[in-house]
Design a protein around this motif. Structure first.
Motif, mmCIF file in Angstrom:
data_model
loop_
_atom_site.group_PDB
_atom_site.id
_atom_site.type_symbol
_atom_site.label_atom_id
_atom_site.label_comp_id
_atom_site.label_asym_id
_atom_site.label_seq_id
_atom_site.Cartn_x
_atom_site.Cartn_y
_atom_site.Cartn_z
ATOM 1 N N PRO A 263 17.025 -6.487 28.718
ATOM 2 C CA PRO A 263 17.005 -5.034 28.915
ATOM 3 C C PRO A 263 17.481 -4.260 27.693
ATOM 4 N N TYR A 264 18.049 -4.961 26.716
ATOM 5 C CA TYR A 264 18.562 -4.300 25.518
ATOM 6 C C TYR A 264 17.617 -4.445 24.323
ATOM 7 N N THR A 265 16.394 -4.912 24.543
ATOM 8 C CA THR A 265 15.439 -5.041 23.446
ATOM 9 C C THR A 265 15.072 -3.662 22.900
ATOM 10 N N MET A 266 15.145 -3.516 21.581
ATOM 11 C CA MET A 266 14.861 -2.243 20.928
ATOM 12 C C MET A 266 13.525 -2.313 20.201
ATOM 13 N N LEU A 267 12.722 -1.252 20.352
ATOM 14 C CA LEU A 267 11.487 -1.097 19.589
ATOM 15 C C LEU A 267 11.819 -0.286 18.341
ATOM 16 N N ARG A 268 11.582 -0.868 17.177
ATOM 17 C CA ARG A 268 11.922 -0.203 15.925
ATOM 18 C C ARG A 268 10.721 -0.163 14.995
ATOM 19 N N LEU A 269 10.606 0.957 14.304
ATOM 20 C CA LEU A 269 9.542 1.164 13.326
ATOM 21 C C LEU A 269 10.212 1.202 11.961
ATOM 22 N N ARG A 270 9.875 0.200 11.117
ATOM 23 C CA ARG A 270 10.503 0.087 9.814
ATOM 24 C C ARG A 270 9.477 0.348 8.716
ATOM 25 N N ARG A 271 9.817 1.237 7.786
ATOM 26 C CA ARG A 271 8.907 1.619 6.706
ATOM 27 C C ARG A 271 8.848 0.513 5.659
ATOM 28 N N ALA B 112 14.765 1.892 9.147
ATOM 29 C CA ALA B 112 14.162 2.123 10.459
ATOM 30 C C ALA B 112 14.065 3.626 10.684
ATOM 31 N N ILE B 113 12.843 4.122 10.922
ATOM 32 C CA ILE B 113 12.687 5.553 11.173
ATOM 33 C C ILE B 113 12.683 5.860 12.662
ATOM 34 N N LEU B 114 12.519 4.831 13.508
ATOM 35 C CA LEU B 114 12.496 5.027 14.957
ATOM 36 C C LEU B 114 13.271 3.907 15.615
ATOM 37 N N ASN B 115 14.064 4.257 16.631
ATOM 38 C CA ASN B 115 14.900 3.292 17.353
ATOM 39 C C ASN B 115 14.846 3.663 18.826
ATOM 40 N N ASP B 116 14.111 2.880 19.626
ATOM 41 C CA ASP B 116 13.864 3.253 21.020
ATOM 42 C C ASP B 116 14.038 2.028 21.907
ATOM 43 N N CYS B 117 14.780 2.192 22.998
ATOM 44 C CA CYS B 117 14.971 1.080 23.929
ATOM 45 C C CYS B 117 13.658 0.792 24.650
ATOM 46 N N LEU B 118 13.213 -0.449 24.575
ATOM 47 C CA LEU B 118 11.916 -0.810 25.146
ATOM 48 C C LEU B 118 11.955 -0.871 26.661
ATOM 49 N N GLY B 119 13.058 -1.385 27.206
ATOM 50 C CA GLY B 119 13.158 -1.511 28.660
ATOM 51 C C GLY B 119 12.079 -2.408 29.223
ATOM 52 N N GLU B 120 11.442 -1.981 30.318
ATOM 53 C CA GLU B 120 10.399 -2.773 30.971
ATOM 54 C C GLU B 120 8.993 -2.276 30.638
ATOM 55 N N ARG B 121 8.862 -1.392 29.678
ATOM 56 C CA ARG B 121 7.560 -0.825 29.353
ATOM 57 C C ARG B 121 6.656 -1.870 28.702
ATOM 58 N N ASP B 122 5.401 -1.875 29.101
ATOM 59 C CA ASP B 122 4.400 -2.759 28.507
ATOM 60 C C ASP B 122 3.534 -2.040 27.490
ATOM 61 N N GLN B 123 3.601 -0.709 27.480
ATOM 62 C CA GLN B 123 2.825 0.056 26.505
ATOM 63 C C GLN B 123 3.632 1.285 26.090
ATOM 64 N N VAL B 124 3.678 1.531 24.782
ATOM 65 C CA VAL B 124 4.439 2.642 24.239
ATOM 66 C C VAL B 124 3.539 3.429 23.294
#
Length: 562
Positions: free
Chosen positions: A283-291, A299-311
């Protein structure tokens, strides 16, 4: 007979007149006793006309004895000092204004307790009674119905009885954001402006999805004028994120202390759709966008992924990126569960599939015990913290807290409480209390721990005299701090500041029994002291700015008390 009556009547009238003249009694409702005029002696030649002191203590009020009502105002108590002064304020062109009306707040810390005193300004002049301290700060300045600030941020001012303060301030200007397009140089409209106040969201260029309360402006045109709140001093920087349809988010910090115009450039943007494939996930997996142009460290974006299958991510600046699924803090070598490259083009939506490996598996175990918290610390509620020293394999928080209100008091032991941190990962932990300035190392094995017993030390009194090593006389006041000697050196710590008493010339504070480290606030190394029960008196020699390990001689009675 008439003559006798006349004589008696005259005597009675004389007695009545005498009583009324000598014993006027209570002046009655709505009337006040006449007060003697207040005379202020200034030690500055240009302080010709200063108003009567006008000050209001907002916090930590002192109970005054009844006799204080009859004490002449010019007789200051030992707990206060009287100061006078003037304040000048500069406008944006540097022109000084000398005769503005207004007010400001004086911050002081008598006996290490914060106190605010409101002071009125009349035609640029002021006078006030302040707590008997050696230095103060002036904040929340209003002059000519406009907010102002001292010329230096967080400026400490030395004060003395009968002293004169000559203050220089400047009017605070609104922040103006001028927003242009990187590809055309044209000022933009339809701008959305967010103010980010939560960490770590305010660290990132892309805020992901705006949250409730973050939107300052839904649609605005450049230039944008931000009227910032200066009611509490106005020195905290604001973090804002801006975007426009077709252009990327950009982050800007604005400084209300400086004000003025900020140029913000928005890059052309595209969008991104990420499909996540993860049979098992934390549940603590983070979606990050790194330049990628920053070696993929930024990292320009830091968002908790949670249970989402599409972002779906909008308003991403053009360029090359890595889309990562990570566990742990973004700056501290996080565990990467999956990564996929992507190139963002202007006006185009890109699609990627991010496959995540399962997070490391481990069995959680119980961690419970008791804590003895001495009542002598004088707190109604205390906090226990738990800090994990190893890597949280699930990416969870390595620091949690527990209130005594959520503990069970042990019957028959009013100072002992039973605590439960639930199920944890086996490993090394620090458990302690900030109120008691004490922590202990606890190792949790594969079967957990249910027998941990914490005994927090009772407070002791510490009194320090610091003398100059060369002269043997009392050293100048120092930015002295102290902290308990750590159970494990982790590279980070919190220290308590101590100010010197202006009368005793000593630094006095309460500390837990045991080893403490005292830091003089310069290049010298901390001094280790052993604190015993009761009162502890030490004399430390100080040699300023000597960058070497040294332990000055100290003497005094340790423990036992005065």
């Amino acid at each position: 007979m008439p003559r006798v009556s006349f004589i008696i009547t005259g005597v009675v009238l004389a007695l009545v007149f005498l009583v009324l003249f000598c014993f006027p009694g209570d002046p009655g409702p709505g009337r006040e006793e006449p007060r003697r005029p207040v005379t202020l002696a200034l030690n500055a030649s240009d302080a010709a006309s200063v108003p009567e002191p006008t000050s209001v203590v907002r916090e930590v009020p002192r109970a005054a004895p009844e006799a204080a009502e009859t004490t002449p105002p010019e007789q200051a108590t030992r707990d206060t000092i009287r100061i006078t002064g003037r304040i000048r304020v500069a406008d944006r062109d540097g022109v000084e204004h000398l005769h503005e009306d207004g007010s400001f707040v004086v911050l002081s810390w008598p006996h290490d307790e914060r106190q605010e005193t409101a002071v009125e300004i009349r035609s640029g002049q002021f006078a006030a009674d302040l707590p008997a301290v050696s230095s103060v700060r002036v904040e929340q300045i209003v002059l000519g119905r406009r907010h102002a600030a001292m010329q230096e941020r967080w400026q400490d001012l030395e004060v003395a009885p009968g002293g004169f303060l000559d203050l220089s301030a400047h009017w605070l200007e609104d922040v103006v954001l001028r927003v242009i397009a990187a590809d055309t140089g044209i000022e933009l409209d339809e701008l959305q402006v967010l103010r980010l106040t939560e960490w770590p969201r305010d660290d990132f260029e892309h805020p992901s999805t705006p949250r409730e309360g973050e939107v300052l402006l839904a649609s605005a045109a450049s230039p944008i004028r931000l009227t910032l709140d200066h009611s509490e001093g106005g020195y905290e920087r604001w973090v804002c994120c801006l975007r426009r349809p077709g252009y990327a988010w950009n982050r800007v910090e604005v400084d209300p202390f400086v004000g003025g115009e900020e140029l913000v450039v928005l890059q052309p943007a595209g969008s991104l759709c990420v499909t996540v494939v993860a049979p098992q996930r934390s549940p603590y997996t983070m979606l990050r966008l790194r330049r990628c142009e920053d070696d993929c460290e930024d990292a320009i974006l830091n968002d908790c992924l949670g249970e989402r299958d599409q972002v779906e991510i909008e308003s991403v600046a053009i360029g090359s990126y890595l889309v990562n699924g990570e566990l742990g803090y973004w700056w501290d070598e996080p565990r990467v569960l999956g990564s996929v490259p992507v190139t963002i083009a202007a006006g185009v939506q890109s699609f990627v599939t991010l496959e995540l490996a399962p997070p490391p598996s481990f069995r959680k175990v119980p961690l419970t015990g008791t804590v003895l918290f001495p009542r002598a610390w004088g707190v109604d509620e205390f906090i226990l913290y738990l800090r994990y020293l190893d890597e949280p394999l699930d990416g969870g928080d390595d620091h949690v807290v527990l209130s005594s209100n959520d503990m069970e008091q042990v019957p028959g032991a009013p100072e002992t409480f039973r605590w439960d941190f639930g199920s944890v990962q086996p490993g090394r932990y620090l458990i302690g209390s900030a109120q008691a300035d004490h922590e202990e190392l606890v190792e949790v094995g594969d079967n957990g721990r249910t027998d941990v017993r914490l005994v927090l030390p009772a407070p002791a009194r510490v009194s320090l005299r610091v003398v100059d090593q060369g002269t043997g006389r009392d050293a100048e006041p120092l930015e002295l701090t102290w902290r308990p000697a750590p159970a494990v050196e982790t590279g980070s710590y919190c220290a308590d500041c101590v100010t010197r008493d202006d009368v005793t010339l000593r630094y006095e504070f309460s500390a837990p029994q045991g080893r403490i480290l005292v830091d003089f606030g310069d290049w010298t190394c901390p001094v280790e002291l052993m604190v015993g029960p009761g009162s502890n008196s030490f004399t430390l020699e100080h040699q300023p700015n000597v960058p070497r390990v040294w332990r000055p001689p100290w003497f005094g009675e340790v423990g036992g008390g005065d």
